[in-house]
Design a protein around this motif. Structure first.
Motif, PDB file in Angstrom:
ATOM      1  N   GLY A 110       0.815  -1.226   0.000  1.00  0.00           N
ATOM      2  CA  GLY A 110       0.000   0.000   0.000  1.00  0.00           C
ATOM      3  C   GLY A 110       0.836   1.259   0.000  1.00  0.00           C
ATOM      4  O   GLY A 110       0.439   2.284  -0.573  1.00  0.00           O
ATOM      5  N   HIS A 111       2.020   1.214   0.627  1.00  0.00           N
ATOM      6  CA  HIS A 111       2.941   2.349   0.641  1.00  0.00           C
ATOM      7  C   HIS A 111       4.357   1.820   0.428  1.00  0.00           C
ATOM      8  O   HIS A 111       4.693   0.725   0.896  1.00  0.00           O
ATOM      9  N   LEU A 114      10.059   6.124   0.336  1.00  0.00           N
ATOM     10  CA  LEU A 114      10.481   7.197  -0.549  1.00  0.00           C
ATOM     11  C   LEU A 114      11.945   7.547  -0.315  1.00  0.00           C
ATOM     12  O   LEU A 114      12.619   8.047  -1.206  1.00  0.00           O
ATOM     13  N   LEU A 121       7.203   7.650   3.397  1.00  0.00           N
ATOM     14  CA  LEU A 121       6.521   6.700   2.529  1.00  0.00           C
ATOM     15  C   LEU A 121       5.756   7.416   1.423  1.00  0.00           C
ATOM     16  O   LEU A 121       5.384   8.578   1.552  1.00  0.00           O
ATOM     17  N   GLN A 122       5.529   6.683   0.348  1.00  0.00           N
ATOM     18  CA  GLN A 122       4.755   7.188  -0.779  1.00  0.00           C
ATOM     19  C   GLN A 122       3.628   6.197  -1.051  1.00  0.00           C
ATOM     20  O   GLN A 122       3.828   4.981  -0.959  1.00  0.00           O
ATOM     21  N   SER A 123       2.452   6.689  -1.367  1.00  0.00           N
ATOM     22  CA  SER A 123       1.337   5.776  -1.619  1.00  0.00           C
ATOM     23  C   SER A 123       1.592   4.974  -2.885  1.00  0.00           C
ATOM     24  O   SER A 123       2.302   5.406  -3.798  1.00  0.00           O
ATOM     25  N   ARG A 124       1.022   3.794  -2.918  1.00  0.00           N
ATOM     26  CA  ARG A 124       1.143   2.935  -4.099  1.00  0.00           C
ATOM     27  C   ARG A 124       0.640   3.646  -5.345  1.00  0.00           C
ATOM     28  O   ARG A 124       1.281   3.573  -6.416  1.00  0.00           O
ATOM     29  N   GLU A 125      -0.446   4.364  -5.244  1.00  0.00           N
ATOM     30  CA  GLU A 125      -1.012   5.046  -6.409  1.00  0.00           C
ATOM     31  C   GLU A 125      -0.068   6.113  -6.941  1.00  0.00           C
ATOM     32  O   GLU A 125       0.115   6.254  -8.160  1.00  0.00           O
ATOM     33  N   ASP A 126       0.560   6.870  -6.044  1.00  0.00           N
ATOM     34  CA  ASP A 126       1.505   7.900  -6.484  1.00  0.00           C
ATOM     35  C   ASP A 126       2.743   7.266  -7.111  1.00  0.00           C
ATOM     36  O   ASP A 126       3.295   7.784  -8.088  1.00  0.00           O
ATOM     37  N   ASP A 156      10.530  -2.438  -1.548  1.00  0.00           N
ATOM     38  CA  ASP A 156      11.279  -1.183  -1.635  1.00  0.00           C
ATOM     39  C   ASP A 156      11.833  -1.029  -3.052  1.00  0.00           C
ATOM     40  O   ASP A 156      13.044  -0.992  -3.283  1.00  0.00           O
TER      41      ASP A 156
END
Length: 494
Positions: A110-111, A114, A121-126, A156
């Motif tokens: 899900g994350h 970054l 962390l960065q969201s999966r969608e981004d 990662d």
């Protein structure tokens, strides 16, 4: 899409039997493919009896099962090259984005981290949007074999050395240096005929095909390899008999050529018959004393070498044996950049080729954030030489091609790595650290520069053996380091 090449069967009653099989391998339209009828009889390789399928046991590391969509794939399935072709992870201009998006959604958490510490962390969608933006900006389409895809740490991926080679992230990309070019080595300028580059007096580069099993984001031949992209309209290298014959005739008519590299694209996408045909033709040219088959296949799809239902490696070993009988030499040049790429499948495939008597050498590219430190390069060299019995041949400075500035390192990096490793590794296992000079200067040792201004990042070289018909005599070639990194914000660290 069209049918793959003819496959080879075991000879029956002393005759060679060839049959047609269908698969998803990408080849040009039928009208442009080298006609099967023009192959010599011996080019239909007399394959040995098929080996038993690789055993599936509890002792086998089924690393591909970590990918959710392949969690139920058996060892026997994974070892099948036809299964590999059906499960390539791809995206190009005509692809439906939903397919790649679904694949990435299934494999990513899900994350994702970054920064390297994982504190941001960065969201999966981004992250997925960053990938699609990177593909739009890249010179290469996306294609990854299941073997390579399975070797990525999907928890990662931003910092994974395999992910960064093949899947571009727009957030990591940087503006090109003003001196970067799409054909940075000026190979088009050194082509006397369409399928051949003749730069060195005694060597030639034969480009029979422009397709690869996996597309590297940093490809030096991005002007021709793979499908068109938003950034680059490719110059096609179709495998037509007319193109090939013109190259063979030029080689025959140029007696100083004694050494030929068969590349592309990737020789893995030559059919077994085509590979045997090319090998036979080169063996029969009196002035050709040796040739090299260039393929990344051993690194990204080693299962093909072991697949009893695929005859590519049998064709390669056939060509090797025929060359020995003619008093000539053949080698396979493969391309592995990081120790994480190497699996037990790679080791078994390498063992088959080495025990078949074939010389195998490796060519790596030094890439920022992937293998640009002495510890990683040392581990790679030792893995190649000791585990795979492959000669570490070249470590290349990344070429000044467009849209890969984020992967280039300063020349000082490769010089420092060689200096640190020299003496710590046996000399016969030590690769040459090379700069392939921009604008067609050819390969030179990274430390052999005339001058190197570390403030401007400009290094200067000469290439006495490269004359270009007199146009390159005494020419000075320049390699330019990437421009200094801009300050990174905590939200966009590399």
């Amino acid at each position: 899409m069209m049918r793959r090449a003819d496959r080879i069967q075991t000879p029956l009653s002393g005759t060679l039997v060839v049959r047609q099989l269908a698969s998803r391998a990408i080849t040009p339209p039928r009208s442009s493919v080298v006609p099967r009828a023009r192959y010599s009889q011996a080019a239909a390789v007399a394959a040995p009896q098929p080996e038993e399928p690789f055993p599936c046991s509890n002792g086998v590391d089924e690393f591909w099962r970590k990918v959710p969509m392949w969690k139920d794939v058996s060892t026997d399935e994974f070892m099948s090259y036809s299964w590999t072709l059906k499960n390539l992870v791809e995206h190009h201009k005509r692809s439906a984005p939903e397919k790649l998006r679904g694949t990435l959604t299934g494999v990513l958490p899900g994350h994702v981290p970054l920064n390297r510490s994982g504190s941001i962390l960065q969201s999966r969608e981004d992250f997925i949007s960053d990938i699609f933006d990177g593909i739009e900006k890249s010179s290469m389409s996306l294609r990854i074999t299941p073997h390579a895809f399975s070797r990525i740490n999907w928890q990662d991926p931003r910092h994974d050395p395999i992910f960064r080679q093949f899947i571009p992230l727009k957030s990591l990309m940087r503006p090109d240096h003003p001196q970067c070019e799409i054909d940075s080595l000026h190979e088009e300028d050194d082509k006397p005929v369409g399928a051949l580059v003749h730069r060195y007096p005694d060597k030639a580069l034969f480009l029979p095909i422009a397709v690869c099993p996996t597309y590297c984001a940093y490809c030096t031949r991005s002007w021709a390899v793979g499908p068109h992209t938003a950034e680059v309209t490719k110059k096609q290298l179709q495998p037509t008999l007319k193109r090939w014959e013109a190259a063979f005739e030029y080689i025959r008519a140029t007696p100083q050529i004694t050494d030929v590299v068969v590349s592309g694209g990737d020789a893995y996408y030559l059919t077994p018959e085509q590979l045997a045909y090319i090998g036979e033709r080169l063996i029969k040219i009196p002035n050709v004393k040796k040739f090299r088959i260039a393929s990344k296949g051993l690194g990204v799809a080693p299962n093909r070498i072991l697949d009893p239902n695929d005859q590519w490696s049998d064709a390669l070993l056939y060509v090797h044996r025929q060359a020995l009988k003619a008093g000539k030499r053949v080698a396979l040049h493969t391309h592995i950049n990081h120790p994480n790429e190497i699996s037990w499948v790679t080791k078994e495939a390498s063992r088959k080729l080495i025990e078949g008597g074939l010389t195998v050498r490796n060519q790596s590219v030094l890439l920022r954030g992937i293998n640009d430190d002495a510890e990683t390069v040392s581990k790679l060299i030792r893995s190649l030489a000791e585990d795979l019995r492959i000669q570490p041949y070249y470590i290349y400075q990344c070429d000044m091609v467009q849209n890969v500035e984020h992967l280039r390192t300063p020349l000082q990096t490769i010089i420092d790595i060689e200096s640190q490793l020299r003496g710590s590794i046996a000399g016969f296992d030590m690769p040459q650290f090379i700069v392939d000079l921009p604008k067609g200067g050819g390969k030179r040792l990274a430390g052999s520069h005339l001058s190197y201004d570390r403030n401007t990042g400009v290094s200067r070289f000469t290439a006495p053996a490269v004359t270009g018909g007199g146009t390159k005599v005494n020419k000075v070639y320049e390699y330019h380091d990437p421009l200094p990194l801009a300050a990174q914000t905590e939200h966009h660290p590399n």
